[in-house]
Design an enzyme around this catalytic site. Structure first.
Site, short mmCIF file in Angstrom:
data_model
loop_
_atom_site.label_atom_id
_atom_site.label_comp_id
_atom_site.label_asym_id
_atom_site.label_seq_id
_atom_site.Cartn_x
_atom_site.Cartn_y
_atom_site.Cartn_z
N ASP A 95 0.85 -1.19 0.00
CA ASP A 95 0.00 0.00 0.00
C ASP A 95 0.89 1.25 0.00
O ASP A 95 1.67 1.46 0.93
CB ASP A 95 -0.85 -0.04 1.29
CG ASP A 95 -2.20 0.61 1.10
OD1 ASP A 95 -2.26 1.63 0.39
OD2 ASP A 95 -3.19 0.11 1.68
N ASP A 196 -2.89 4.67 -2.59
CA ASP A 196 -3.92 5.26 -1.73
C ASP A 196 -4.41 6.59 -2.31
O ASP A 196 -3.60 7.40 -2.79
CB ASP A 196 -3.26 5.50 -0.36
CG ASP A 196 -4.25 5.87 0.72
OD1 ASP A 196 -5.15 5.08 0.99
OD2 ASP A 196 -4.10 6.96 1.32
N GLU A 249 -6.69 3.75 -5.75
CA GLU A 249 -7.91 4.03 -5.01
C GLU A 249 -8.41 5.39 -5.45
O GLU A 249 -7.74 6.41 -5.24
CB GLU A 249 -7.64 4.03 -3.50
CG GLU A 249 -8.93 4.16 -2.71
CD GLU A 249 -8.75 4.65 -1.29
OE1 GLU A 249 -9.63 4.39 -0.46
OE2 GLU A 249 -7.74 5.33 -0.99
N HIS A 323 -11.06 -2.30 4.56
CA HIS A 323 -10.82 -1.79 5.92
C HIS A 323 -11.48 -0.43 6.18
O HIS A 323 -11.35 0.09 7.28
CB HIS A 323 -9.32 -1.67 6.13
CG HIS A 323 -8.73 -0.64 5.20
ND1 HIS A 323 -8.67 -0.82 3.83
CD2 HIS A 323 -8.25 0.60 5.44
CE1 HIS A 323 -8.16 0.25 3.28
NE2 HIS A 323 -7.89 1.13 4.22
N ASP A 324 -12.11 0.15 5.17
CA ASP A 324 -12.77 1.45 5.35
C ASP A 324 -14.29 1.32 5.37
O ASP A 324 -15.00 2.32 5.50
CB ASP A 324 -12.41 2.41 4.20
CG ASP A 324 -10.97 2.84 4.24
OD1 ASP A 324 -10.39 2.92 5.34
OD2 ASP A 324 -10.40 3.11 3.15
C1 GLC Z 1 -7.61 5.64 2.09
C2 GLC Z 1 -7.40 4.51 3.05
C3 GLC Z 1 -7.92 4.94 4.40
C4 GLC Z 1 -7.11 6.13 4.85
C5 GLC Z 1 -7.15 7.25 3.80
C6 GLC Z 1 -6.10 8.29 4.06
O1 GLC Z 1 -8.94 5.94 1.89
O2 GLC Z 1 -8.03 3.36 2.57
O3 GLC Z 1 -7.88 3.91 5.34
O4 GLC Z 1 -7.61 6.62 6.05
O5 GLC Z 1 -6.89 6.76 2.52
O6 GLC Z 1 -4.83 7.79 3.82
#
Ligand code: GLC
Length: 548
Positions: A95, A196, A249, A323-324
């Site tokens: 990640d 990310d 993402e 995880h979110d």
């Molecule tokens: C992404 C991650 C999340 C994190 C955010 C900021 O959305 O999946 O868990 O808090 O980025 O890095």
């Protein structure tokens, strides 16, 4: 590489398995559990960040991109993990958090100390003439997106927590740092990377106030320069490996941009995560609300993305959980009366689509949201901020209910290995408590469950059936209020996928051109059929894939 044949498993290292009795999962714990993971026959594991971090946002605030956080292990542990996974043909996806770094990163510390090279790594701005913040932007975790930059009189931008300072990608040195990090991990044998919140790295040089809070994201999301920066990163790092696999993402993105991010001809990424389908239980776009999910909207979004990405030769990551997100079973299934069947139905719906499926650890057991009773059981910065905001307009009970249904901690609880006090995750009290492990755990699932086995079948099918990995997508029964169905087509063959999304039986009228003989590829009711009938009755949460 045929991305359609790959399946990716996601591990949240902090919650997978604690091997050293400190209440936090670790790399050696993951190594111990490789035989379990290998049973699923997945191809890659995406690990949430385990780099050095003060953990204000559970590792998404990175203080050293080149080192494993001692809480999780050592570089030797990592190398052993990589080597052992390789024996099972499992690759690693790391990640990469490059929109921001921790305010404890040396770049930020040097910037604070006045070093001009590092000051140029961040978005530092003066307050407005009236002494108000540089812009009116809100942090995605609540509160303003600006924080005082020491006692310099300036402010730094943080789209997320204030311990996560946004990096200024206009600076070529920042872009080089990102490529260096990717190259370092490539040298350690890593070929998979998840980037990310990648589509917000292209903020303008001149930042301006938003005029409408709902449109604020448009000011910094999917800007044209993002494509340019990704192309550059591709060229300078992962793009040099023929077998690299990457996923971006992308928050609040569009199909048009996602095609550009993921069409191989663009040399950007292998695929993207988009989240529109997971906002169908938001009240008017507001996450911290409680409304039943809008099935019609869910279908519309998924159909539009599947067909749009297919036509533009883009590629999607297929997922319900991460995880979110709170568990999909609680949002879209029935975790009480039909836990098995609805978990299998949800899995079928996305695993037979066009794209690369991701399975979040515990999904293969049908894990559900924890039954926490009070706010002090939650630890996530986002949940706590949201609760504090919610109690300004809601009663404490209502605010708690909303957090209970939406918190990211819901899916971050320890993996349930057995039914013991700490779910077999740890010998000591874990950093986040498990609940309901007596009902749902690996031991029990292997002894008498059916979900794990069903996931194994879905994964096997993707690898053996080109219709699933490579077929085109067409919606079916678009107007039906209860059934989520579609076709996959390739070289004259057709796969019919039919899912009853609810707990009541129903019936669909099968179009005459599909009333042909064929065979069942998968069914969560062990259905035997040699031909699709004109009227097909479906059981609660029944899924059926029939190949003509
Ligand atoms: C992404 C991650 C999340 C994190 C955010 C900021 O959305 O999946 O868990 O808090 O980025 O890095």
């Amino acid at each position: 590489m045929n991305l359609g044949k790959k399946v990716i498993y996601q591990i949240y290292p902090k919650s997978f398995y604690d091997s050293n009795g400190d209440g936090v999962g670790d790399i050696r714990g993951i190594i111990e559990k490789i035989p379990y993971i290998a049973k699923l026959n997945i191809d890659y594991i995406w690990f949430n960040p385990f780099f050095v971090s003060p953990q204000y946002d559970n590792g998404y605030d990175i203080a050293d991109y080149y080192k494993i956080d001692p809480k999780f292990g050592t570089m030797d542990d990592f190398e052993e993990l990589a080597a052992k996974l390789k024996e099972h043909n499992i690759g690693i996806m790391l990640d990469m958090v490059f929109n921001h770094c921790s305010t404890e990163h040396e770049w930020f510390k040097k910037a604070l100390a006045g070093d001009p090279k590092y000051k140029a790594y961040f978005y530092l701005r003066d307050p407005k003439e009236d002494c108000s913040l540089p812009t009116n932007w809100q942090s995605k975790f609540g509160g303003p997106a600006w924080e005082k930059f020491g006692d310099t009189g300036k402010y730094y931008l943080h789209l997320y927590a204030k311990q996560q300072a946004d990096l200024d990608w206009h600076n070529p040195d920042v872009r080089q740092e990102a490529a260096n990090v990717v190259n370092f991990w490539r040298e350690h044998g890593v070929s998979g990377f998840r980037f990310d919140v990648l589509n917000v790295i292209g903020k303008d040089k001149v930042l301006v106030d938003s005029t409408d809070p709902n449109q604020e994201k448009m000011l910094y999301t999917d800007t044209p320069v993002v494509h340019q920066y990704i192309k550059e990163l591709n060229e300078n790092s992962f793009g040099q490996d023929a077998d690299s696999i990457t996923v971006g993402e992308m928050s609040s993105t569009t199909i048009e941009n996602s095609i550009r991010y993921s069409n191989p001809a663009e040399h950007e990424l292998s695929m993207i995560f988009s989240f529109h389908h997971l906002k169908v239980d938001y009240d008017h776009g507001e996450k911290w609300s409680m409304v039943p999910f809008d099935f019609k909207k869910l279908k519309e979004i998924m159909f539009e993305w599947q067909t749009g990405m297919d036509q533009g030769n883009g590629w999607q990551a297929l997922f319900w959980n991460n995880h979110d997100q709170p568990w999909a079973l609680n949002r879209f299934g029935d975790p009480v009366k039909y836990r098995n069947k609805s978990a299998e139905m949800l899995a079928t719906t996305i695993h037979l689509m066009r794209g690369t499926p991701y399975i979040y650890m515990g999904e293969e057991l049908g894990m559900v949201d924890p039954s926490y009773q009070s706010m002090d059981q939650y630890v996530d910065v986002e949940a706590i901020n949201a609760y504090n905001e919610l109690i300004k307009t809601h009663s404490k009970e209502e605010a708690f209910k909303i957090v209970h249904s939406k918190a990211r901690d819901n899916s971050r609880t320890p993996m349930h290995w057995d039914g013991s006090e700490y779910a077999g995750f740890s010998q000591v009290k874990p950093w986040l408590l498990p609940t309901d492990q007596e009902q749902i755990n690996v031991e029990k699932e292997f002894a008498s469950g059916e979900i794990f086995n069903y996931y194994q079948k879905l994964i096997k099918l993707r690898k053996s059936e080109d219709l699933i990995s490579d077929g085109h997508f067409e919606p079916l029964f678009a107007d039906d209020h209860q059934v989520f169905a579609y076709l996959r087509k390739l070289n004259g063959e057709t796969l019919v996928v039919i899912n009853n999304f609810y707990g009541d039986p129903c019936e669909v009228s099968v179009p005459s051109e599909l009333q042909k003989s064929g065979n069942v590829l998968i069914s969560n009711y062990a259905r035997e059929l040699s031909e699709l009938p004109a009227k097909l009755k479906l059981q609660p949460y029944e899924s059926l894939a029939f190949k003509l």
